[in-house]
Design an enzyme around this catalytic site. Sequence first.
Site, PDB file in Angstrom:
ATOM      1  CG  ASP A 178       1.452 -40.646  22.151  1.00  0.00           C
ATOM      2  OD1 ASP A 178       0.950 -39.713  21.520  1.00  0.00           O
ATOM      3  OD2 ASP A 178       0.801 -41.580  22.645  1.00  0.00           O
ATOM      4  CB  CYS A 213       0.303 -68.875  43.472  1.00  0.00           C
ATOM      5  SG  CYS A 213       0.780 -67.450  44.421  1.00  0.00           S
ATOM      6  CG  ASP A 250      -0.499 -45.436  23.713  1.00  0.00           C
ATOM      7  OD1 ASP A 250      -0.320 -44.340  23.142  1.00  0.00           O
ATOM      8  OD2 ASP A 250      -1.569 -45.774  24.213  1.00  0.00           O
ATOM      9  CG  ASP A 281       2.255 -42.732  19.162  1.00  0.00           C
ATOM     10  OD1 ASP A 281       2.298 -41.555  18.792  1.00  0.00           O
ATOM     11  OD2 ASP A 281       1.622 -43.124  20.152  1.00  0.00           O
ATOM     12  CB  CYS A 286       4.170 -67.749  46.426  1.00  0.00           C
ATOM     13  SG  CYS A 286       2.389 -67.741  46.595  1.00  0.00           S
TER      14      CYS A 286
END
Lengths: 732, 52
Positions: A449, A50, A631, A635, A47
């Site tokens: 996985d 910020c 992940d 894999d 925003c």
Amino acid sequence: MSDAALHDHDGRLSACPACDAAPLAQRIAGAKGGQAEVILSLPTIHCATCITDVERVLNRHPGVREARVNLTLRRVTVDAPGLTAEELIPVVESIGYEAHELDPAALSASAADRQGRDILMRIGVAGFAMMNIMILSVAVWSGAEDATRDMFHWISGAIALPTVAFAGQPFFSSAWRALRHGRLGMDVPISLALVLASAISVYETLHSGHHAYFDAAVMLCFFLLIGRYLDYRTRAVARSAAEELTALEVPRAFRITPTGDEPVPVAELRPGDLIRIRPGARIPADGEIAEGSSEIDRSLLTGESIPVAAGPGLALSAGEVNLTGPLVMRVTAAGRDSSLARLTALVAAAESARGHYTGLADRASRLYSPLVHLLAFCSFLGWYLATRDPRLAVNVAAAVLIITCPCALGLAVPAVITAASGRLFRRGMLIKDGTALERLAEVDAVVFDKTGTLTMGVPQLVSLDPIPMDARPLALALAQGSSHPLSQALTQALREAGTEPAALADLREVPGHGIAGTWQGRAVRLGRADWLGAEHGDATLSASWLSLGQGAPIRLEFSDRLRPGAEACVERLLGSGRRVLLLSGDAAPVVCDLARRLGIAEWRAGVTPLEKAQALRDLGAQGLHALMVGDGLNDTAALAEAHVSISPASALDAARTASDIVLMGSDLVPVAEALDLARSARRRIKENFAISLGYNVVAVPFAIAGFATPLMAALAMSLSSISVTLNALRLR
Amino acid sequence: MQILGILIPVSLGLGGLGLLAFIWALRGRQYEDPKGDARRILSSEWDDHPKP
């Protein structure tokens, strides 16, 4: 087509010399003053407040010359000579914003920016020219005659010819490349239409003819460039986010030298080097432990969810995580020889096999461009034979080319892909590959996985019941003292139950075993079974033991926490009639338990990385299009082998590289939604093809019959482009 | 018809002005952070004393 076009974009002269000069000057200035700029990633800013907060706090910090937040990229660039990211991160974190260091070398933002500005510049010029020519053309269409019409044509030509030469450059160069390789891409008919329309218009203007197509040529450039820019934007956003993920991991190792520890890049490690590994750090190379004892989390490599005890002599592989104690490791294989690099080679092999996928746009253009050329040539031939008037015949052929030119076709795919990937991006999914969305739409089997994908890879206490009420403050005090994942899970569970920690004396962590302390003269301990004299047995769950100094130690069981949305996601996938499989490297009882909980009928445990890849290949051989969600390093090969793949942002770099889509949030539900969205996106693309084809079917007979006017060409072109774009925006 | 002699250059000039403005904005890197620029206007940080 557009992929190649974008790559070759770099080779040409830029449309905006100043845009090239500015980053170059910056780079030279940066090189002189050393590393003056620090780039931090700020994932939580959103925003106006910020922006001001971060800039204010950084500008007040001594030594900072200028700080500028970029909200689109969620980054802050700090111009602070002599300051490092380590000094600036606490400043930003002190006002409550998360900040990470980004490796500026890994961000090739300036090159991508230049490409984007280049296309924007061409769109701007084409847009300007189009508007001015339209003003003149409207006058001609509404009946300007003789000298006035000629003058308007001349002025239009004076604007259009340089514009087409400049704005059409991306199409000309890409068409030339396609021709040199003996192919007919979408850009060949586009270029031909541009050149022919300009040439015939100049000829007609010279001979005071009725019809000039300058407006059509420029309009064509304008709409097609917009399609190309959308295409570029989608890629650029995905690439910059993917680069950011890579830039976040600055790979360093701490090498032990006679003069003390020195941080070195992982690439410079050599076999025989001694490196120090802090608790919580990822192991950078293969090797064996020389000193120290600890526990090792192997879940990313093998899928095992229970940490392994580690002592001198144990072999470690790159990618594992050291949990409790500091270790000294002797490197046995680094860089190209490490197990990580061997897996990467596997991935590269699998990916090259998948590179042959042709997207809908390519398939359409393969059908379309020969047809267009044939049609134009036939109408030229027909009219020439019938009337023996080459001027008329060329006029008709040009009109056919302009009318059939794939203006809407060039927008049909990019507009939908942009709308769809924008929607997915807001749901936390990042598309890395252009054709991923189309491949996602074809998926009929989903392979998951377990560790780190369906589960968080973070343990969770099964129940607090085994701990007596009076022992809970003690357990909390012990658990707080350790950063071991099981201790942290225990701490969290006790805190949620409203427990206050007891005061313990002599608290110390025994690396690789547990944590011990003294309470009212009694020794209390929390740790591994063998350290406390208990039997772990062959239980499926990870466990930690609590000894209160008297009586038998208490067994505390932990299960792996399910990823939020995992149940809903699997349910939705099964409900949609797709096959769901679970392949895990973990032990059978744990996998079986999870599969039953989620209702997955097909599961396999103890699967090696190669078997996973083989399983995916088998699915492909059965004619199924599999989506792999995973992940870990184990894999990676499977991710590359699958028809399309997704990995969570928490995955290893290698896994993220191998996958087409990265899931940024922790929730799994977007995966199921993405499959539905991809299907409706594919439907929209096909509808768009139908719409643009529909306009052609109506207009082409007029063009061939010789009734086409520049007004008709302009109307057909803009109407079809607008309706295609609107249809893309309808995507939900 | 003499009016055309004035109006056409005027319309071209106005269009050209727009094009120049676009090129100027592009060179000034004003398309780098569209989201941030849209929000910055809401901040009152530099309202009373413009940023030096």
